[in-house]
Write a protein that holds these residues in place. Sequence first.
Motif, PDB file in Angstrom:
ATOM      1  N   PHE A 294      32.204  34.358  40.110  1.00  0.00           N
ATOM      2  CA  PHE A 294      32.974  33.900  41.458  1.00  0.00           C
ATOM      3  C   PHE A 294      31.607  32.779  41.776  1.00  0.00           C
ATOM      4  O   PHE A 294      30.332  33.268  41.631  1.00  0.00           O
ATOM      5  CB  PHE A 294      32.858  35.284  42.260  1.00  0.00           C
ATOM      6  CG  PHE A 294      34.264  35.386  42.168  1.00  0.00           C
ATOM      7  CD1 PHE A 294      35.299  35.417  41.795  1.00  0.00           C
ATOM      8  CD2 PHE A 294      34.061  37.279  41.800  1.00  0.00           C
ATOM      9  CE1 PHE A 294      36.290  36.495  42.097  1.00  0.00           C
ATOM     10  CE2 PHE A 294      35.330  37.354  41.097  1.00  0.00           C
ATOM     11  CZ  PHE A 294      36.345  37.529  41.411  1.00  0.00           C
TER      12      PHE A 294
ATOM     13  N   THR B  11      47.317  34.419  40.046  1.00  0.00           N
ATOM     14  CA  THR B  11      48.076  35.721  40.266  1.00  0.00           C
ATOM     15  C   THR B  11      48.509  35.359  41.490  1.00  0.00           C
ATOM     16  O   THR B  11      48.358  34.742  42.338  1.00  0.00           O
ATOM     17  CB  THR B  11      46.236  36.378  40.655  1.00  0.00           C
ATOM     18  OG1 THR B  11      46.040  35.802  41.393  1.00  0.00           O
ATOM     19  CG2 THR B  11      45.665  36.563  38.585  1.00  0.00           C
TER      20      THR B  11
ATOM     21  N   THR C 122      38.035  39.309  46.141  1.00  0.00           N
ATOM     22  CA  THR C 122      38.923  39.652  45.102  1.00  0.00           C
ATOM     23  C   THR C 122      40.370  40.531  45.008  1.00  0.00           C
ATOM     24  O   THR C 122      39.622  41.741  45.681  1.00  0.00           O
ATOM     25  CB  THR C 122      37.725  39.199  44.174  1.00  0.00           C
ATOM     26  OG1 THR C 122      39.133  38.550  43.192  1.00  0.00           O
ATOM     27  CG2 THR C 122      37.379  40.782  43.862  1.00  0.00           C
ATOM     28  N   THR C 123      41.149  39.839  44.402  1.00  0.00           N
ATOM     29  CA  THR C 123      42.383  40.720  44.131  1.00  0.00           C
ATOM     30  C   THR C 123      42.825  40.349  42.949  1.00  0.00           C
ATOM     31  O   THR C 123      42.768  39.365  42.743  1.00  0.00           O
ATOM     32  CB  THR C 123      42.924  41.062  45.232  1.00  0.00           C
ATOM     33  OG1 THR C 123      43.766  41.541  44.611  1.00  0.00           O
ATOM     34  CG2 THR C 123      43.439  39.331  45.717  1.00  0.00           C
ATOM     35  N   GLU C 124      43.309  41.171  42.083  1.00  0.00           N
ATOM     36  CA  GLU C 124      44.045  40.403  41.281  1.00  0.00           C
ATOM     37  C   GLU C 124      46.246  40.100  41.498  1.00  0.00           C
ATOM     38  O   GLU C 124      46.337  38.932  41.223  1.00  0.00           O
ATOM     39  CB  GLU C 124      44.752  41.890  40.258  1.00  0.00           C
ATOM     40  CG  GLU C 124      43.151  41.633  39.567  1.00  0.00           C
ATOM     41  CD  GLU C 124      43.557  43.479  38.354  1.00  0.00           C
ATOM     42  OE1 GLU C 124      44.998  43.871  38.590  1.00  0.00           O
ATOM     43  OE2 GLU C 124      42.506  43.406  37.721  1.00  0.00           O
TER      44      GLU C 124
ATOM     45  N   SER D 122      40.593  30.256  45.118  1.00  0.00           N
ATOM     46  CA  SER D 122      41.014  29.728  43.589  1.00  0.00           C
ATOM     47  C   SER D 122      42.236  29.330  43.303  1.00  0.00           C
ATOM     48  O   SER D 122      42.180  28.395  42.359  1.00  0.00           O
ATOM     49  CB  SER D 122      40.864  31.436  42.544  1.00  0.00           C
ATOM     50  OG  SER D 122      42.026  31.802  43.237  1.00  0.00           O
TER      51      SER D 122
ATOM     52  N   ALA E 107      36.617  31.357  40.510  1.00  0.00           N
ATOM     53  CA  ALA E 107      36.892  32.084  40.423  1.00  0.00           C
ATOM     54  C   ALA E 107      37.514  32.514  39.038  1.00  0.00           C
ATOM     55  O   ALA E 107      37.543  31.565  37.780  1.00  0.00           O
ATOM     56  CB  ALA E 107      38.486  32.452  40.753  1.00  0.00           C
TER      57      ALA E 107
ATOM     58  N   ARG F  98      41.291  36.529  38.321  1.00  0.00           N
ATOM     59  CA  ARG F  98      40.780  36.784  39.459  1.00  0.00           C
ATOM     60  C   ARG F  98      41.108  35.715  40.520  1.00  0.00           C
ATOM     61  O   ARG F  98      41.007  34.424  40.471  1.00  0.00           O
ATOM     62  CB  ARG F  98      39.599  37.596  39.320  1.00  0.00           C
ATOM     63  CG  ARG F  98      39.502  38.682  39.105  1.00  0.00           C
ATOM     64  CD  ARG F  98      40.269  40.040  39.550  1.00  0.00           C
ATOM     65  NE  ARG F  98      39.239  40.169  40.169  1.00  0.00           N
ATOM     66  CZ  ARG F  98      39.899  40.667  40.795  1.00  0.00           C
ATOM     67  NH1 ARG F  98      40.462  42.719  40.089  1.00  0.00           N
ATOM     68  NH2 ARG F  98      38.917  41.871  41.627  1.00  0.00           N
TER      69      ARG F  98
ATOM     70  N   TRP G  38      41.650  45.513  48.208  1.00  0.00           N
ATOM     71  CA  TRP G  38      40.707  44.015  47.708  1.00  0.00           C
ATOM     72  C   TRP G  38      39.066  43.965  47.739  1.00  0.00           C
ATOM     73  O   TRP G  38      38.455  45.161  48.421  1.00  0.00           O
ATOM     74  CB  TRP G  38      41.386  42.889  49.008  1.00  0.00           C
ATOM     75  CG  TRP G  38      41.778  42.036  49.156  1.00  0.00           C
ATOM     76  CD1 TRP G  38      43.471  43.047  48.561  1.00  0.00           C
ATOM     77  CD2 TRP G  38      42.802  41.250  50.005  1.00  0.00           C
ATOM     78  NE1 TRP G  38      44.470  41.869  48.900  1.00  0.00           N
ATOM     79  CE2 TRP G  38      44.091  40.960  49.170  1.00  0.00           C
ATOM     80  CE3 TRP G  38      41.797  40.386  50.608  1.00  0.00           C
ATOM     81  CZ2 TRP G  38      45.052  39.775  49.968  1.00  0.00           C
ATOM     82  CZ3 TRP G  38      43.157  39.145  51.132  1.00  0.00           C
ATOM     83  CH2 TRP G  38      44.164  39.084  50.944  1.00  0.00           C
ATOM     84  N   GLU G  39      38.569  43.668  46.800  1.00  0.00           N
ATOM     85  CA  GLU G  39      37.366  43.694  46.809  1.00  0.00           C
ATOM     86  C   GLU G  39      36.148  43.155  47.315  1.00  0.00           C
ATOM     87  O   GLU G  39      36.212  41.620  47.546  1.00  0.00           O
ATOM     88  CB  GLU G  39      36.766  43.962  45.400  1.00  0.00           C
ATOM     89  CG  GLU G  39      35.285  44.062  44.621  1.00  0.00           C
ATOM     90  CD  GLU G  39      34.776  43.733  43.187  1.00  0.00           C
ATOM     91  OE1 GLU G  39      33.932  43.371  43.431  1.00  0.00           O
ATOM     92  OE2 GLU G  39      36.112  44.149  42.572  1.00  0.00           O
TER      93      GLU G  39
END
Length: 469
Positions: A54, A142, A315-317, A343, A350, A354, A388-389
């Motif tokens: 990232f 995504t 970040t998340t899928e 992104s 990214a 992701r 979410w991270e």
Amino acid sequence: MLEPAYQVDVVVVGAGVAGLFAAHRLTSAGVTTAVLEAAPWVGGRMSTEKVDGFRLDRIGQLLLTSYPELTHGPGLEALVLRPFAPGVLLHSDGRHHRAGAPAGSGGARSALNAVRALASAPRSSAALPRAFVPETAPPARTGRPVPSDRVQPFGIGTPLRLRAALARLAATPVERLLARPELPAGEALAARGLPPRTVDGFLRPLLAALLCDPDLTSSSRCADLALRAFAGGRLCLPEGGADVLPELLAAALPTGTVHTGVRVTSVSTTRVTTAEHGEIRCRAVLVATDARAAADLLPGLRVPDFHPVTVVHHTTEDAPDTGGHLLLDADRSGPVAHTAVISRVDPSRAPVGRALVSSTVLGTPPADVDTAVRRHLGRLYGTSTARWETLAVHHTPEAVPAMRPPHDLRRPVRLLAGLYVCGDHRDTSTVQGALHSAHRAASALLADLGAGRSLHRADPAATPARAAA
């Protein structure tokens, strides 16, 4: 053997975008230049952290394709600008309102639609910025699209006079804007007779994002310039991160011009003293640091107040797809002033598969900023953020110099013959302001050095690289 009178024509202190941009003008005019930077890298506040593929901007200032120096400046030919979708999304009363969408997309002819359609209409290739990428962002890799019943065209009830006002603003010469009476931007908006819905639902959140000023205490002249730039261009990001811009500028300078890890402790009109390499003799010095560092080197220089900025990266899928728009909170219902699925705008930021969601908090952040931001993002995007991270939380207390009235947008860059200063604290507190102040400082410096006639050269052995080595 006699030592040369000087080792380099000009020493530029600071390798941010202002110092690097000025160095381009100087070297292009045949002036030998050494750029000294205390940090191990160039860019100053325009820096980007790399984490697991990232690219995370520390401040994330918004750029506009209408910035002249940004799109036509020397050294930036390779810069690629990734535009947001035209206009913005506004979150109000639990719904998304699209400001600047093409007329007819939601059945209503918003006054702003007309202005933004004019600004984003196809133009001849000669009129486009060289590296502008129009509508080339690929489909979201995504995420779910925002439900259509939550997206409304903005501007139902928006008066036609707003369209006329913004259209005039886009075409108004800058010098005429600078001649207008000056008030705090918030007071000026209230005094111009616009409906509260237009002011609070669109202009306030937009200007807060452009100026990094949540309370709109900035000069109304600065606000007018920001709106003019918005009406005449597109919100955008540099492809690959904010640090790409200064890195391109540095790479395009002659080899040996830029020296990092060199701390300047004092300056005068004819010499610079460094902690690591002693004195460097020169014909002129340009201080191109941030405002506080400049005041340390130039006693008596005013240090402005600053707007703090906090950027939280997640970040998340399965991030929501807002169509590549910048999302503003018109309700001010939480700490986030604006957010975007970055992104979607610039896929290079990214890893594949992701999504990168970057959110900006203006002013003093809450104690547990990540928790508060997650809760607010859940409302703004209409989705759970529990999974979410968090990638990074970047807090910069002195991110943007304040521009409270009276604000001189053309603060002097020539302190005296041989000593100059530039940066966003000498112009508007934007990337464009930093570049424009560098242009002014380089012009003044070249005039004083007698650009156009043969400049005396020092001993060829005393090159900029050797002077700083």
